[in-house]
Design a protein around this motif. Structure first.
Motif, PDB file in Angstrom:
ATOM      1  N   ALA A 195     -94.203  28.040  59.553  1.00  0.00           N
ATOM      2  CA  ALA A 195     -94.363  27.681  58.142  1.00  0.00           C
ATOM      3  C   ALA A 195     -93.160  26.873  57.647  1.00  0.00           C
ATOM      4  O   ALA A 195     -93.322  25.866  56.940  1.00  0.00           O
ATOM      5  CB  ALA A 195     -94.535  28.956  57.304  1.00  0.00           C
ATOM      6  N   VAL A 196     -91.972  27.280  58.030  1.00  0.00           N
ATOM      7  CA  VAL A 196     -90.772  26.565  57.600  1.00  0.00           C
ATOM      8  C   VAL A 196     -90.687  25.206  58.279  1.00  0.00           C
ATOM      9  O   VAL A 196     -90.332  24.203  57.655  1.00  0.00           O
ATOM     10  CB  VAL A 196     -89.517  27.415  57.900  1.00  0.00           C
ATOM     11  N   TYR A 197     -91.030  25.149  59.576  1.00  0.00           N
ATOM     12  CA  TYR A 197     -90.999  23.872  60.298  1.00  0.00           C
ATOM     13  C   TYR A 197     -91.970  22.876  59.659  1.00  0.00           C
ATOM     14  O   TYR A 197     -91.653  21.682  59.513  1.00  0.00           O
ATOM     15  CB  TYR A 197     -91.336  24.096  61.768  1.00  0.00           C
ATOM     16  N   ARG A 198     -93.137  23.360  59.271  1.00  0.00           N
ATOM     17  CA  ARG A 198     -94.112  22.474  58.627  1.00  0.00           C
ATOM     18  C   ARG A 198     -93.541  21.916  57.308  1.00  0.00           C
ATOM     19  O   ARG A 198     -93.770  20.746  56.978  1.00  0.00           O
ATOM     20  CB  ARG A 198     -95.425  23.211  58.376  1.00  0.00           C
ATOM     21  N   LEU A 199     -92.845  22.762  56.549  1.00  0.00           N
ATOM     22  CA  LEU A 199     -92.225  22.289  55.301  1.00  0.00           C
ATOM     23  C   LEU A 199     -91.171  21.223  55.589  1.00  0.00           C
ATOM     24  O   LEU A 199     -91.061  20.219  54.877  1.00  0.00           O
ATOM     25  CB  LEU A 199     -91.603  23.452  54.550  1.00  0.00           C
ATOM     26  N   THR A 258     -84.537  19.534  53.547  1.00  0.00           N
ATOM     27  CA  THR A 258     -84.420  20.443  52.408  1.00  0.00           C
ATOM     28  C   THR A 258     -83.358  21.494  52.699  1.00  0.00           C
ATOM     29  O   THR A 258     -82.843  21.581  53.816  1.00  0.00           O
ATOM     30  CB  THR A 258     -85.776  21.117  52.108  1.00  0.00           C
ATOM     31  N   THR A 259     -83.023  22.304  51.686  1.00  0.00           N
ATOM     32  CA  THR A 259     -82.003  23.345  51.817  1.00  0.00           C
ATOM     33  C   THR A 259     -82.649  24.697  52.028  1.00  0.00           C
ATOM     34  O   THR A 259     -83.864  24.871  51.825  1.00  0.00           O
ATOM     35  CB  THR A 259     -81.132  23.408  50.558  1.00  0.00           C
ATOM     36  N   ALA A 260     -81.828  25.697  52.404  1.00  0.00           N
ATOM     37  CA  ALA A 260     -82.327  27.059  52.592  1.00  0.00           C
ATOM     38  C   ALA A 260     -82.850  27.615  51.282  1.00  0.00           C
ATOM     39  O   ALA A 260     -83.837  28.347  51.251  1.00  0.00           O
ATOM     40  CB  ALA A 260     -81.214  27.941  53.151  1.00  0.00           C
ATOM     41  N   GLN A 261     -82.173  27.263  50.177  1.00  0.00           N
ATOM     42  CA  GLN A 261     -82.607  27.763  48.876  1.00  0.00           C
ATOM     43  C   GLN A 261     -83.980  27.228  48.533  1.00  0.00           C
ATOM     44  O   GLN A 261     -84.846  27.953  48.036  1.00  0.00           O
ATOM     45  CB  GLN A 261     -81.592  27.374  47.806  1.00  0.00           C
ATOM     46  N   ASP A 262     -84.207  25.951  48.798  1.00  0.00           N
ATOM     47  CA  ASP A 262     -85.515  25.344  48.502  1.00  0.00           C
ATOM     48  C   ASP A 262     -86.599  25.984  49.368  1.00  0.00           C
ATOM     49  O   ASP A 262     -87.712  26.246  48.898  1.00  0.00           O
ATOM     50  CB  ASP A 262     -85.450  23.841  48.727  1.00  0.00           C
ATOM     51  N   ILE A 263     -86.273  26.252  50.632  1.00  0.00           N
ATOM     52  CA  ILE A 263     -87.239  26.904  51.527  1.00  0.00           C
ATOM     53  C   ILE A 263     -87.592  28.279  50.988  1.00  0.00           C
ATOM     54  O   ILE A 263     -88.752  28.693  50.989  1.00  0.00           O
ATOM     55  CB  ILE A 263     -86.656  27.020  52.958  1.00  0.00           C
ATOM     56  N   SER A 264     -86.590  28.998  50.472  1.00  0.00           N
ATOM     57  CA  SER A 264     -86.825  30.330  49.937  1.00  0.00           C
ATOM     58  C   SER A 264     -87.784  30.271  48.754  1.00  0.00           C
ATOM     59  O   SER A 264     -88.701  31.087  48.632  1.00  0.00           O
ATOM     60  CB  SER A 264     -85.501  30.961  49.523  1.00  0.00           C
ATOM     61  N   LEU A 265     -87.588  29.273  47.884  1.00  0.00           N
ATOM     62  CA  LEU A 265     -88.454  29.141  46.714  1.00  0.00           C
ATOM     63  C   LEU A 265     -89.883  28.782  47.109  1.00  0.00           C
ATOM     64  O   LEU A 265     -90.839  29.247  46.481  1.00  0.00           O
ATOM     65  CB  LEU A 265     -87.879  28.079  45.775  1.00  0.00           C
ATOM     66  N   ARG A 266     -90.025  27.958  48.119  1.00  0.00           N
ATOM     67  CA  ARG A 266     -91.359  27.434  48.473  1.00  0.00           C
ATOM     68  C   ARG A 266     -92.140  28.364  49.397  1.00  0.00           C
ATOM     69  O   ARG A 266     -93.363  28.247  49.502  1.00  0.00           O
ATOM     70  CB  ARG A 266     -91.219  26.062  49.108  1.00  0.00           C
TER      71      ARG A 266
END
Length: 333
Positions: free
Chosen positions: A13-17, A24-32
């Motif tokens: 899921a994160v790789y697809r993002l 992107t940043t870790a914070q943005d990944i956390s939000l999304r």
């Protein structure tokens, strides 16, 4: 969907993002994704370790996806190769297991088949499963599979399975037998004839065979036929050797030049003989009885016997056996 490549659902899921966002940043990944900050960071670091992502040295770190053709395709190929290796090894282990089971359990080696219908189904099954070669002893007067009813043979021949079939002399006395053999040879069957066969026998790929445990048919046991299915073993090796010994001494059967009759040579004609006499001699040497020869050639039985007597006189032979010997010596066969 990428678990086969060693990528967990969260990592996928994160790789697809990362692929979709370009970075992107870790914070943005956390939000999304709904992952907490610690989990997002751990997933991103795992992607970096696996070669699926990279990051900048600044603060905050920017993560980017490594292109899928670089990150995933080699991993998938490696996984596929490993699966092929594992599959091959599993096959070898299975064969070892089966060999061990056969040594300790006779039921794994020899299976008793009772009844004509059960025998017929097993004969069909081994032909459907055959991949390389069928060996067959065909005796007169069927037990389970009437001559001409074995459609599985034609299907197997069409997919490249080789059929080597030995017919005993009395087989050709059965109604329609010669026409059925002609049809088989025309489809690709390799046929030979012998005066007599010791048993009925079918062997597929030299790995499984079927043969009677008690005599069957009109001149055998009046009850249901009892046969055995035998798998890889010394017994099966002996049955294959028996077939080969009879095959080596048998008379080859071919189609005549017109492709409608059986003959024992490839040309359908013999030096110094008329085509009719050559055909008659071929069938005689193959062990076909006078009645069947007459039916095949469209002659009366008396005419066949008269022509055979004429050939014997011409060859200076006192018996039919001497006629066969003289025919071979004179190049008639």
């Amino acid at each position: 969907m990428l678990e086969a490549a060693g990528v967990s659902p969260d990592q996928e899921a994160v790789y697809r993002l990362l692929v979709a966002s370009g970075g992107t940043t870790a914070q943005d990944i956390s939000l999304r994704t709904g992952l907490n900050g610690t989990d997002s960071t751990q997933v991103l670091e795992a992607l970096v370790r696996q070669g699926l992502a990279t990051h900048t040295d600044g603060t905050p770190r920017m993560f980017q996806a490594v292109p899928p053709d670089v990150a995933l395709l080699p991993r998938i190929k490696s996984t596929a190769d490993a699966l092929d290796t594992a599959r091959a090894e599993a096959g070898r282990l299975l064969e070892t297991y089966r060999e061990t089971a056969r040594r300790h359990d006779a039921g794994q080696l020899l299976e008793v088949i009772t009844g004509a219908e059960a025998l017929r189904q097993r004969l069909k099954q081994i032909q459907v499963n055959a991949r390389e070669e069928m060996l067959w002893f065909c005796r007169a007067q069927y037990v389970a599979m009437p001559s001409g009813s074995n459609t599985e043979e034609f299907e197997a021949l069409a997919r490249g399975v080789r059929y080597r079939v030995l017919y005993e002399k009395a087989f050709f006395d059965d109604e329609g037998a010669i026409d059925n053999v002609v049809a088989g040879v025309r489809a690709g069957e390799v046929a030979r004839s012998v005066p007599w066969l010791p048993l009925r026998l079918a062997i597929a790929d030299r790995s499984v065979g079927i043969f009677p445990l008690v005599p069957g048919g009109p001149h055998g046991s009046p009850g249901e036929p009892t046969t055995a299915l035998v798998r890889d073993s010394s017994l099966l090796d002996a049955l294959v050797a028996l077939f080969e010994s009879y095959w080596e001494n048998a008379v080859p059967l071919h189609l005549s030049a017109k492709g409608a009759d059986l003959t024992t040579d490839d040309t359908g004609a013999h030096p110094s003989l008329s085509p009719a006499d050559g055909q008659l001699l071929s069938l005689l040497v193959a062990g076909v009885a006078d009645k069947a020869i007459a039916s095949q050639l469209g002659l009366s039985r008396r005419t066949v016997q008269r022509r055979i007597q004429s050939l014997m006189t011409r060859a200076g032979a006192g018996t039919r056996m001497q006629l066969a010997w003289q025919a071979a010596r004179r190049g008639w066969l």
